[in-house]
Structure formats: structure tokens, C-alpha cells
Design an enzyme around this catalytic site. Structure first.
Site, short mmCIF file in Angstrom:
data_model
loop_
_atom_site.label_atom_id
_atom_site.label_comp_id
_atom_site.label_asym_id
_atom_site.label_seq_id
_atom_site.Cartn_x
_atom_site.Cartn_y
_atom_site.Cartn_z
CG ASP A 1 -3.74 8.13 7.99
OD1 ASP A 1 -3.82 6.89 8.08
OD2 ASP A 1 -3.93 8.74 6.93
CD GLU B 1 -2.80 -0.94 2.55
OE1 GLU B 1 -2.58 -0.01 3.36
OE2 GLU B 1 -3.64 -1.82 2.76
CE1 TYR C 1 -6.64 -2.14 7.28
CE2 TYR C 1 -5.81 -0.88 5.44
CZ TYR C 1 -5.73 -1.24 6.76
OH TYR C 1 -4.75 -0.72 7.56
#
Length: 279
Positions: A61, A50, A176
Site C-alpha cells: 500500500d 472492501e 482484482y
């Protein structure tokens, strides 16, 4: 059409092993060093890569990946340069799947149609765009699928059975599973709970399920790999890069090596989880 992602997970399934999916922010700490790390990842044991598209406001994040984005942007990384990185990588590696991960804004600014054409032409295999929900599939997801790129969606502990079908509807490549609620780099996931969540997702899809968020060690990776099709490691690698830099956040002689060594260690954990010998 069978993609690099499909082929890689199928090969690992035949071997009885899980995939090690590694995350790297493109251009961190600079373009040259980032490309050197990218090129070294497959031999170290990364099965899927990724590649983060640096963005000034990466809200999903944690601090480690936010800082990596800032370092990359400061060093001059752009989406155009990230695509060029993939092209350079493909000169020597046509097998390892590359997934671009990030936010919609840089793609929108670049131009969706132009981006999809360019991404496909340089050898990108899939996209993870964390701020586009299924309700907005016409923005990027459906055009990406039409262009031959996988669109990989995130599922979380709060994605219940009612919501899952919407999340999975146009997902391809793999799912994911974000094993911990919150931002990246948070608490370590519980392998038992993760295995149960993966089983629940698999009742809704035949796609491989890769699990990420919070995996830092080979032992943790092995625990997750025992109950999933893939283990995603990001913040730990980004932290390894950060720890190798000098006082001005510039690369040193050990920057590439520390990342390669950590990936090799994680790969041994993932391979060992199902009795697959480390390469």
C-alpha cells in the site's frame, strides 16, 4: 453456492453496468466513525465494499492507506473489532457484499480456523490477502473456499498468460486487476490499456474483473467502467477521510459526509459509463 458477490455482479450484468467497489480501512479514523461510513456506503452507490484489516506493515500500500492503517491501530482497531463492524453492518444490510482485504499476519495470529468461522458467521463474503501467492493456497485460500468464503486474487500488468492460470486456479467472486504496477494510490490507469488487459484475463476465466489502483475521479471511473465489470476506489476515499480530520487526526462533523459525497460522485461516473441511469 451463489454468494452475495455472485448475485451483485449478476444483477449489474443484467442492468448492463459495472460495479463500484469501495475500499475503507476498518477503524479509520476511529471505530464509530468508520462504522458510520461503512453503513452509508451502499446508499451512496457502493456495490461491493472492501474493508481493510489494519496492519502495521502494509507493504503493498501507498502512503495514504499506510497512514489510514496507522490511524486505525492508534485508535485501537483489532481484527476482532473489524469482524464486529461487519456484524453491526449486517444488522441493517444483508445484501451488500463485504470483502476483507489485507495481509496474512493478523489472520495467522488470530488463528486461521477461528478466523474463517468467525468471518463467515458475521457475514463476510470474501477475502483478498495480498501477500499469499497461489503456491501457498493451502495456508488460507483452500480452507477459506471450504468455509464458503470467496478468495479474490490480484492480477497485475506483469501477470502474463503463463502465470494467469495459476493465479486464477482457486480464485472466486471476482478477479482484482491491479491496473498500475507499484503501490496503491499511484498513477492513474489508462482506460484503453485496461480494457485490453481485462479482455486478456477474460480469455482465462468467466469471473467478473474489477479494476483498481489510481482511480480518483468520476471521469476516470467512467473510463475504466466502460471496459471492466467493476471499478475499485481506495486511496481517493482514504484521502477524503484524511482531509476531513482535525489537527489531531480526529473525526470532524464533515468526515462521513465527504466520503459519502465522493462515493456518490464516483457512482454517477460508473453508472453513466454504460448508459445506466444513476440511482
Amino acid at each position: 453456492m451463489t454468494t452475495r458477490i455472485d448475485r451483485r455482479f449478476a444483477a449489474l450484468r443484467t442492468e448492463g453496468g459495472a460495479a463500484l467497489v469501495t475500499f475503507l480501512t476498518a477503524g479509520d479514523p476511529d471505530g464509530e466513525t468508520s462504522l458510520a461510513i461503512l453503513r452509508a456506503l451502499p446508499a451512496a452507490g457502493a456495490d461491493v465494499v472492501e474493508l481493510g484489516m489494519p496492519f502495521s506493515d502494509p507493504m503493498a500500500d501507498g502512503p495514504a492507506i499506510q497512514m489510514s492503517s496507522q490511524r486505525a491501530i492508534k485508535a485501537g482497531q483489532t481484527l476482532k473489532k473489524t469482524l464486529a463492524m461487519v456484524r453491526a453492518f449486517r444488522q441493517a444490510d444483508d445484501a451488500t457484499p463485504i470483502v476483507l482485504m489485507g495481509y496474512y499476519n493478523p489472520i495467522y495470529v488470530y488463528g486461521v480456523e477461528r478466523f474463517l468461522v468467525d468471518a463467515k458467521s458475521v457475514g463476510v463474503d470474501g477475502l483478498i490477502v495480498v501477500d499469499l501467492p497461489p503456491e501457498e493456497d493451502e495456508e488460507l485460500c483452500l480452507p477459506a473456499l471450504a468455509a464458503g468464503l470467496s478468495f479474490i486474487r490480484l492480477a497485475t500488468p506483469t501477470t502474463d498468460d503463463k502465470r494467469l492460470p495459476a493465479v486464477l486456479a482457486n480464485t472466486s467472486g471476482f478477479v482484482y486487476y491491479v491496473s498500475v504496477t507499484g503501490i496503491t494510490g499511484a498513477a492513474a490507469p489508462d482506460p484503453g490499456r485496461v480494457a485490453g488487459a481485462v479482455s486478456r484475463i477474460k480469455r482465462h476465466t468467466k469471473l467478473p474483473v474489477a479494476v483498481g489502483f489510481g482511480v480518483r475521479t468520476a471521469e476516470q471511473a467512467a473510463g475504466i467502467a466502460a471496459g471492466a465489470d467493476g471499478v475499485v476506489v481506495g486511496s481517493a476515499l482514504v484521502n477524503a477521510i484524511k482531509g476531513s480530520l482535525d489537527g489531531d487526526d480526529k473525526a470532524t462533523a464533515k468526515t462521513v459526509t465527504v466520503v459519502v459525497n465522493l462515493v456518490a460522485e464516483l457512482a454517477r461516473g460508473v453508472r453513466g459509463a454504460r448508459g445506466v441511469a444513476a440511482e
